[in-house]
Design a protein around this motif. Structure first.
Motif, PDB file in Angstrom:
ATOM      1  N   ASN A 143       0.789  -1.200   0.085  1.00 41.35           N
ATOM      2  CA  ASN A 143      -0.229   0.479   0.703  1.00 41.35           C
ATOM      3  C   ASN A 143       0.772   1.061   0.085  1.00 41.35           C
ATOM      4  O   ASN A 143       1.104   2.228  -0.607  1.00 41.35           O
ATOM      5  N   LEU A 144       1.978   1.144   0.778  1.00 40.90           N
ATOM      6  CA  LEU A 144       2.833   2.670   0.456  1.00 40.90           C
ATOM      7  C   LEU A 144       3.639   2.460  -0.703  1.00 40.90           C
ATOM      8  O   LEU A 144       3.435   3.535  -0.661  1.00 40.90           O
ATOM      9  N   MET A 145       4.359   1.538  -1.471  1.00 43.78           N
ATOM     10  CA  MET A 145       4.846   2.146  -2.434  1.00 43.78           C
ATOM     11  C   MET A 145       3.378   2.704  -3.423  1.00 43.78           C
ATOM     12  O   MET A 145       3.676   3.607  -4.222  1.00 43.78           O
ATOM     13  N   ASP A 146       2.147   1.535  -3.221  1.00 44.69           N
ATOM     14  CA  ASP A 146       1.485   1.887  -4.278  1.00 44.69           C
ATOM     15  C   ASP A 146       0.686   4.018  -3.680  1.00 44.69           C
ATOM     16  O   ASP A 146       1.092   4.249  -4.993  1.00 44.69           O
ATOM     17  N   TYR A 147       0.555   3.959  -2.719  1.00 41.70           N
ATOM     18  CA  TYR A 147       0.283   5.111  -2.503  1.00 41.70           C
ATOM     19  C   TYR A 147       1.952   6.819  -3.008  1.00 41.70           C
ATOM     20  O   TYR A 147       1.506   7.691  -3.432  1.00 41.70           O
ATOM     21  N   ILE A 148       2.711   5.853  -2.914  1.00 48.24           N
ATOM     22  CA  ILE A 148       4.062   6.849  -3.153  1.00 48.24           C
ATOM     23  C   ILE A 148       3.904   6.495  -4.980  1.00 48.24           C
ATOM     24  O   ILE A 148       3.936   8.295  -6.041  1.00 48.24           O
ATOM     25  N   GLN A 149       4.154   5.958  -5.840  1.00 52.39           N
ATOM     26  CA  GLN A 149       4.113   5.826  -6.757  1.00 52.39           C
ATOM     27  C   GLN A 149       2.345   6.473  -7.752  1.00 52.39           C
ATOM     28  O   GLN A 149       2.957   7.228  -8.737  1.00 52.39           O
ATOM     29  N   LYS A 150       0.762   6.422  -7.180  1.00 55.01           N
ATOM     30  CA  LYS A 150       0.396   7.549  -7.484  1.00 55.01           C
ATOM     31  C   LYS A 150       0.490   8.604  -7.298  1.00 55.01           C
ATOM     32  O   LYS A 150       0.333   9.131  -7.847  1.00 55.01           O
ATOM     33  N   GLU A 151       1.133   8.996  -6.040  1.00 53.61           N
ATOM     34  CA  GLU A 151       1.168  10.269  -5.721  1.00 53.61           C
ATOM     35  C   GLU A 151       1.560  11.574  -6.134  1.00 53.61           C
ATOM     36  O   GLU A 151       2.206  12.838  -6.860  1.00 53.61           O
ATOM     37  N   PHE A 152       3.435  10.673  -6.752  1.00 52.43           N
ATOM     38  CA  PHE A 152       4.197  11.393  -7.949  1.00 52.43           C
ATOM     39  C   PHE A 152       4.235  11.442  -9.037  1.00 52.43           C
ATOM     40  O   PHE A 152       5.124  11.308 -10.018  1.00 52.43           O
ATOM     41  N   LYS A 153       3.180   9.668  -9.169  1.00 51.62           N
ATOM     42  CA  LYS A 153       3.375   9.772 -10.767  1.00 51.62           C
ATOM     43  C   LYS A 153       4.365   8.962 -11.331  1.00 51.62           C
ATOM     44  O   LYS A 153       5.284   9.611 -11.978  1.00 51.62           O
ATOM     45  N   CYS A 181       7.233  -9.579 -16.352  1.00 53.33           N
ATOM     46  CA  CYS A 181       7.194  -8.386 -17.464  1.00 53.33           C
ATOM     47  C   CYS A 181       5.969  -7.641 -17.071  1.00 53.33           C
ATOM     48  O   CYS A 181       6.130  -6.465 -17.508  1.00 53.33           O
ATOM     49  N   ALA A 182       5.339  -7.664 -15.667  1.00 51.92           N
ATOM     50  CA  ALA A 182       4.133  -6.343 -15.682  1.00 51.92           C
ATOM     51  C   ALA A 182       4.656  -5.561 -14.645  1.00 51.92           C
ATOM     52  O   ALA A 182       6.175  -5.717 -14.208  1.00 51.92           O
ATOM     53  N   VAL A 183       4.016  -4.163 -14.150  1.00 51.47           N
ATOM     54  CA  VAL A 183       3.910  -2.904 -13.545  1.00 51.47           C
ATOM     55  C   VAL A 183       3.227  -2.935 -12.365  1.00 51.47           C
ATOM     56  O   VAL A 183       1.849  -3.696 -13.308  1.00 51.47           O
ATOM     57  N   PRO A 184       2.787  -2.842 -10.964  1.00 48.49           N
ATOM     58  CA  PRO A 184       1.456  -2.678 -10.445  1.00 48.49           C
ATOM     59  C   PRO A 184       0.913  -1.264 -11.460  1.00 48.49           C
ATOM     60  O   PRO A 184       0.851  -0.619 -11.705  1.00 48.49           O
ATOM     61  N   TYR A 185      -0.275  -1.789 -10.790  1.00 44.88           N
ATOM     62  CA  TYR A 185      -0.957  -0.802 -11.685  1.00 44.88           C
ATOM     63  C   TYR A 185      -1.592   0.442 -10.869  1.00 44.88           C
ATOM     64  O   TYR A 185      -1.809   1.443 -11.982  1.00 44.88           O
ATOM     65  N   SER A 186      -0.718   0.735  -9.734  1.00 45.74           N
ATOM     66  CA  SER A 186       0.102   2.253  -9.108  1.00 45.74           C
ATOM     67  C   SER A 186       0.877   2.213 -10.270  1.00 45.74           C
ATOM     68  O   SER A 186       1.137   4.292  -9.964  1.00 45.74           O
ATOM     69  N   CYS A 187       1.165   2.549 -11.300  1.00 46.63           N
ATOM     70  CA  CYS A 187       2.102   2.539 -11.884  1.00 46.63           C
ATOM     71  C   CYS A 187       1.169   3.370 -13.406  1.00 46.63           C
ATOM     72  O   CYS A 187       1.867   4.548 -14.336  1.00 46.63           O
ATOM     73  N   CYS A 188       0.020   3.253 -13.924  1.00 47.77           N
ATOM     74  CA  CYS A 188      -0.073   3.258 -14.905  1.00 47.77           C
ATOM     75  C   CYS A 188      -1.456   5.138 -14.623  1.00 47.77           C
ATOM     76  O   CYS A 188      -1.819   4.991 -13.551  1.00 47.77           O
ATOM     77  N   THR A 189      -1.097   4.627 -15.640  1.00 48.99           N
ATOM     78  CA  THR A 189      -1.693   6.401 -16.126  1.00 48.99           C
ATOM     79  C   THR A 189      -3.392   6.706 -15.543  1.00 48.99           C
ATOM     80  O   THR A 189      -4.198   5.762 -16.447  1.00 48.99           O
ATOM     81  N   PRO A 190      -4.416   7.066 -15.125  1.00 54.82           N
ATOM     82  CA  PRO A 190      -5.605   7.448 -15.080  1.00 54.82           C
ATOM     83  C   PRO A 190      -6.569   6.855 -16.621  1.00 54.82           C
ATOM     84  O   PRO A 190      -6.329   8.285 -17.011  1.00 54.82           O
ATOM     85  N   VAL A 191      -7.243   6.524 -16.334  1.00 51.54           N
ATOM     86  CA  VAL A 191      -8.553   6.708 -18.142  1.00 51.54           C
ATOM     87  C   VAL A 191      -9.044   7.810 -17.856  1.00 51.54           C
ATOM     88  O   VAL A 191     -10.093   7.203 -16.628  1.00 51.54           O
ATOM     89  N   PRO A 192     -10.001   8.923 -18.023  1.00 52.31           N
ATOM     90  CA  PRO A 192     -10.414   9.639 -18.018  1.00 52.31           C
ATOM     91  C   PRO A 192     -12.510   8.578 -18.194  1.00 52.31           C
ATOM     92  O   PRO A 192     -12.263   7.743 -18.730  1.00 52.31           O
ATOM     93  N   GLY A 193     -12.875   8.781 -17.004  1.00 51.53           N
ATOM     94  CA  GLY A 193     -14.315   8.127 -17.236  1.00 51.53           C
ATOM     95  C   GLY A 193     -14.060   6.674 -16.602  1.00 51.53           C
ATOM     96  O   GLY A 193     -15.077   6.275 -16.513  1.00 51.53           O
TER      97      GLY A 193
END
Length: 270
Positions: A143-153, A181-193
């Motif tokens: 959760n900490l890693m996901d939070y950091i990656q989301k906040e700092f993009k 070869c994947a990355v966590p979903y927190s690395c993904c750019t948000p899709v509008p809508g």
């Protein structure tokens, strides 16, 4: 006769300022309550984990860090509370010494981090690498890693391919994981809508080039984003540092004043 006069004077006059005494007491009591809450949150988070904490992650486990910080705060503020309330010089000296030690340690870390920025970056890199390696082993760490990656993009430490350090995301052909070869979903750019988070948005990203990956994730590493954030928020960083230092300095100064007043009070009676 002189001793009797001294005792009578002591009954009507005190060197100890009650405003300083009770301010230090309530000041310490406030942080003492905060320390109990921090310990409670840390213990609750540790108990609620479905799996045992991996021994290698103790130093980076958020729950363990909260417990350690809370226990240290509890000890220091307890000495301040009881020392101020009972006018106990030993407890007040322990409170003042402990607070001074904590303050000087923080100051030393900040100064060394500034003058040895490359070594600091390497040390933080090892910390983040360990967090990436144990990403699936500890829910709080995840959760900490996901939070950091989301906040700092951002994604990873240097870039998104750092996630190959993780056993599940490793991009070697021998890896049987479905997340290879994947990355966590927190690395993904948000899709509008988008109302439902697509947790599979990072699948196969590590096989893409930087330009291709940039279309679906944040390919930049968190170290570069963190440096950019600090440089663009220097005022906020300075305010946070000052907000952290001022209560410690106030506690040290008040406790020293109270110790001096109590010693004067004892001397006047004797």
């Amino acid at each position: 006769m002189d001793r009797k006069q001294n005792l009578n004077r002591a009954e009507t006059f005190s060197f100890v300022n009650p405003w300083i005494r009770y301010f230090l007491f309530f000041f310490s009591f406030l942080f003492w309550v905060c320390s109990l809450l921090i310990v409670a949150i840390g213990v609750y988070a540790q108990v609620q984990k479905a799996t045992d904490t991996v021994r290698d992650t103790y130093l980076i486990d958020p729950a363990v860090v909260l417990i350690v910080v809370g226990v240290v705060m509890f000890f220091i503020t307890f000495c301040g509370c009881i020392g101020a309330l009972r006018e106990n010089i030993r407890l007040l000296k322990t409170f003042s010494f402990s607070l001074t030690l904590v303050f000087l340690t923080q100051l030393a870390i900040a100064v060394l981090g500034f003058f040895y920025s490359d070594q600091t970056r390497d040390a933080l890199g090892r910390f983040v690498k360990k967090a990436i390696v144990h990403y699936r082993d500890d829910l709080d760490l995840q959760n900490l890693m996901d939070y950091i990656q989301k906040e700092f993009k951002c994604c990873g430490w240097n870039n998104y391919t750092d996630w190959s350090w993780n056993l599940y995301f490793n991009c070697t052909h021998e890896n049987p994981s479905s997340e290879r070869c994947a990355v966590p979903y927190s690395c993904c750019t948000p899709v509008p809508g988008e109302t439902v988070i697509n947790t599979m948005c990072g699948f196969g990203v590590q096989t893409m080039s930087y330009l291709e990956a940039n279309k679906s994730i944040y390919p930049v590493g968190c170290v570069d984003k963190a440096v950019m954030w600090i440089e663009s928020h220097l005022l906020l960083v300075g305010a946070l540092a000052l907000g952290l230092a001022l209560p410690q300095i106030a506690g040290i100064v008040l406790s020293q004043i109270l110790i001096s007043q109590i010693q004067d009070e004892i001397t006047s009676v004797l």
